[in-house]
Design a protein around this motif. Structure first.
Motif, short mmCIF file in Angstrom:
data_model
loop_
_atom_site.label_atom_id
_atom_site.label_comp_id
_atom_site.label_asym_id
_atom_site.label_seq_id
_atom_site.Cartn_x
_atom_site.Cartn_y
_atom_site.Cartn_z
N SER A 9 0.85 -1.20 0.00
CA SER A 9 0.00 0.00 0.00
C SER A 9 0.88 1.24 0.00
N LEU A 10 1.03 1.86 -1.16
CA LEU A 10 1.83 3.07 -1.24
C LEU A 10 1.06 4.26 -0.70
N PRO A 11 1.74 5.21 -0.08
CA PRO A 11 1.04 6.39 0.46
C PRO A 11 0.54 7.28 -0.67
N GLU A 12 -0.43 8.13 -0.34
CA GLU A 12 -0.95 9.08 -1.31
C GLU A 12 0.14 10.07 -1.69
N VAL A 13 0.24 10.36 -2.98
CA VAL A 13 1.30 11.25 -3.47
C VAL A 13 0.85 12.70 -3.37
N THR A 14 1.66 13.50 -2.72
CA THR A 14 1.38 14.93 -2.56
C THR A 14 2.34 15.73 -3.43
N PRO A 15 1.83 16.65 -4.25
CA PRO A 15 2.73 17.46 -5.08
C PRO A 15 3.72 18.25 -4.22
N ALA A 16 4.96 18.32 -4.68
CA ALA A 16 5.97 19.09 -3.96
C ALA A 16 5.70 20.59 -4.12
N GLU A 17 6.36 21.38 -3.28
CA GLU A 17 6.20 22.83 -3.35
C GLU A 17 6.81 23.40 -4.63
N ASP A 18 8.00 22.86 -5.01
CA ASP A 18 8.66 23.25 -6.26
C ASP A 18 9.57 22.10 -6.69
N TYR A 19 10.33 22.30 -7.76
CA TYR A 19 11.22 21.24 -8.26
C TYR A 19 12.51 21.13 -7.47
N GLY A 20 12.71 21.97 -6.49
CA GLY A 20 13.95 21.92 -5.74
C GLY A 20 15.10 22.50 -6.54
N PHE A 21 16.22 21.77 -6.58
CA PHE A 21 17.44 22.31 -7.16
C PHE A 21 17.82 21.73 -8.52
N PHE A 22 17.02 20.80 -9.02
CA PHE A 22 17.41 20.14 -10.28
C PHE A 22 16.26 20.12 -11.29
N GLY A 23 15.29 19.27 -11.10
CA GLY A 23 14.14 19.26 -12.00
C GLY A 23 14.25 18.27 -13.14
N PRO A 24 13.18 18.12 -13.90
CA PRO A 24 13.10 17.06 -14.92
C PRO A 24 14.08 17.21 -16.07
N ASP A 25 14.65 18.38 -16.28
CA ASP A 25 15.63 18.56 -17.35
C ASP A 25 17.05 18.25 -16.89
N SER A 26 17.23 17.91 -15.65
CA SER A 26 18.57 17.66 -15.12
C SER A 26 19.03 16.24 -15.44
N VAL A 27 20.32 16.10 -15.62
CA VAL A 27 20.91 14.76 -15.78
C VAL A 27 20.90 14.04 -14.44
N ALA A 28 21.05 14.79 -13.37
CA ALA A 28 21.06 14.19 -12.03
C ALA A 28 19.77 13.44 -11.77
N TRP A 29 18.62 14.01 -12.14
CA TRP A 29 17.35 13.30 -11.97
C TRP A 29 17.34 12.01 -12.77
N LYS A 30 17.86 12.05 -13.98
CA LYS A 30 17.87 10.85 -14.83
C LYS A 30 18.68 9.73 -14.18
N VAL A 31 19.82 10.07 -13.62
CA VAL A 31 20.70 9.07 -13.01
C VAL A 31 20.16 8.60 -11.67
N TRP A 32 19.76 9.54 -10.82
CA TRP A 32 19.36 9.19 -9.46
C TRP A 32 17.99 8.52 -9.41
N SER A 33 17.12 8.79 -10.38
CA SER A 33 15.79 8.19 -10.35
C SER A 33 15.75 6.81 -10.98
N TYR A 34 16.82 6.41 -11.65
CA TYR A 34 16.86 5.05 -12.20
C TYR A 34 16.99 4.07 -11.03
N PRO A 35 16.44 2.86 -11.14
CA PRO A 35 16.43 1.93 -9.99
C PRO A 35 17.81 1.63 -9.40
N THR A 36 18.88 1.80 -10.16
CA THR A 36 20.22 1.57 -9.62
C THR A 36 20.60 2.60 -8.56
#
Length: 357
Positions: A9-36
């Motif tokens: 049972s996953l918790p309900e997802v709440t939208p964040a206040e903002d994208y923080g320091f990186f965001g969907p265009d960052s390479v860091a998100w691509k690397v860190w969000s991959y299951p590895t």
């Protein structure tokens, strides 16, 4: 079965206040969000870190990785995920409190006889670069492969941006793969495979100590998962480092684990829900941080900022200048009076990083 239902049972997802320091265009998100990233990559980071004698002295003094391994791992992973994925206000707050937590980790290293301080800029640089390098190594070995030259350059510039949340100087962060390799070569003579380091590294390589009690029917499966994570993490570590730590160095098992873990990570990457279920098993408090990113939930204000901007906006000193009165108080307690440090930073952190019990 109740624990199994809770896990599913996953918790309900709440939208964040903002994208923080990186965001969907960052390479860091691509690397860190991959299951590895938050599996093999994170495990590699916390294992390798222990070769720094100052760091392992602080870790061993608290014994938290042994007395409460699950909550310690959970809180640490949540902080790393916050740096990458959480909103700017929450992360700036967490980074400020981390300086308070680290203020209690001062003393004399029993191996080298030198003074250690978890807020020392060089110690923080070692932790920071080991983490970012480890997640990239895991991504390249068990994920989509090597980044393009442009993406890798962006990744290391983003690493320098994240260093603004640490007490180290962002200017000291290398901006290239070669620069990062040179940093680790410079660190190599300072690393020590001491008895306390070897004990901690073996402990942290055992994923089972981080997992909750498993239903009897699932225990064999998760023993296999833990074994693969251990072997996969070992396969990403240089042999000189493994020899220093007294860890297995066999090439055959390194080669055998790659296709299996790569295939597993590929399957998991196809399902954000499956990735979140795996994360919920490893680190429940990290799920609310990563879920909006993995599920593509747009924040309330879809913008990015920098740590320095967030620190100014929310009234925090930069970490290198933060909480010097508390840090001096802790040094006086530990080194001057021979008393244990106070837990005020640790207690204050619980609403943000999770319970310490």
């Amino acid at each position: 079965m109740a624990s199994l239902r809770t896990w599913l049972s996953l918790p309900e997802v709440t939208p964040a206040e903002d994208y923080g320091f990186f965001g969907p265009d960052s390479v860091a998100w691509k690397v860190w969000s991959y299951p590895t990233g938050l599996t093999v990559g994170f495990q590699r980071a916390v294992v390798i870190e222990e070769l720094d004698p100052s760091l392992i002295a602080a870790v061993d003094a608290t014994s938290a990785i042994y007395s409460r391994p699950r909550t310690r791992y959970d809180r640490t992973l949540r902080y790393f995920a916050m740096v990458m994925f959480a909103d700017s206000r929450s992360t700036a707050t967490a980074a400020d409190i981390l300086v308070k937590i680290h203020s209690k980790a001062v003393g004399t290293d029993p191996v080298t006889g030198k003074y250690y301080d978890a807020n020392d800029p060089q110690s923080q640089l070692w932790i920071h670069l080991t983490a970012w390098h480890s997640l990239l190594v895991a991504y390249e070995k068990f994920g989509p492969g090597r980044l393009s030259a442009a993406d890798e350059s962006q990744y290391w510039h983003e690493c320098a941006r994240a260093a603004e949340l640490q007490t180290c100087d962002p200017a000291d962060v290398p901006r290239t793969r070669a620069g990062v390799a040179q940093y680790f070569e410079r660190m190599r003579p300072q690393l020590i495979g001491s008895d306390i380091a070897k004990k901690a590294m073996n402990h942290l390589l055992d994923a089972e100590v981080m997992l909750p009690p498993m239903p009897l029917v699932l225990r064999p499966l998760f023993r296999v998962v833990a074994a693969f994570l251990r072997r996969g993490t070992l396969a990403t570590m240089p042999r000189w480092m493994r020899k220093m730590a007294g860890l297995p160095t066999g090439r055959t098992l390194d080669l055998l684990v790659v296709p299996w873990l790569s295939a597993a990570m590929t399957v998991i990457s196809l399902s954000p829900r499956l990735e979140l279920l795996l994360l919920q098993l490893i680190s429940p408090t990290t799920v609310p941080v990563a879920a909006p990113v993995l599920l593509g939930v747009t924040p309330k204000n879809p913008v990015t900022t920098t740590p320095r901007q967030a620190q100014r906006e929310h009234g925090y000193d930069i970490p290198a200048r933060a909480h010097h009165a508390l840090r001096e108080k802790q040094r006086n307690r530990v080194l001057g009076k021979g008393l244990p440090p106070s837990d005020e930073g640790l207690i204050e952190s619980q609403p943000i990083l999770g319970d310490i019990a």
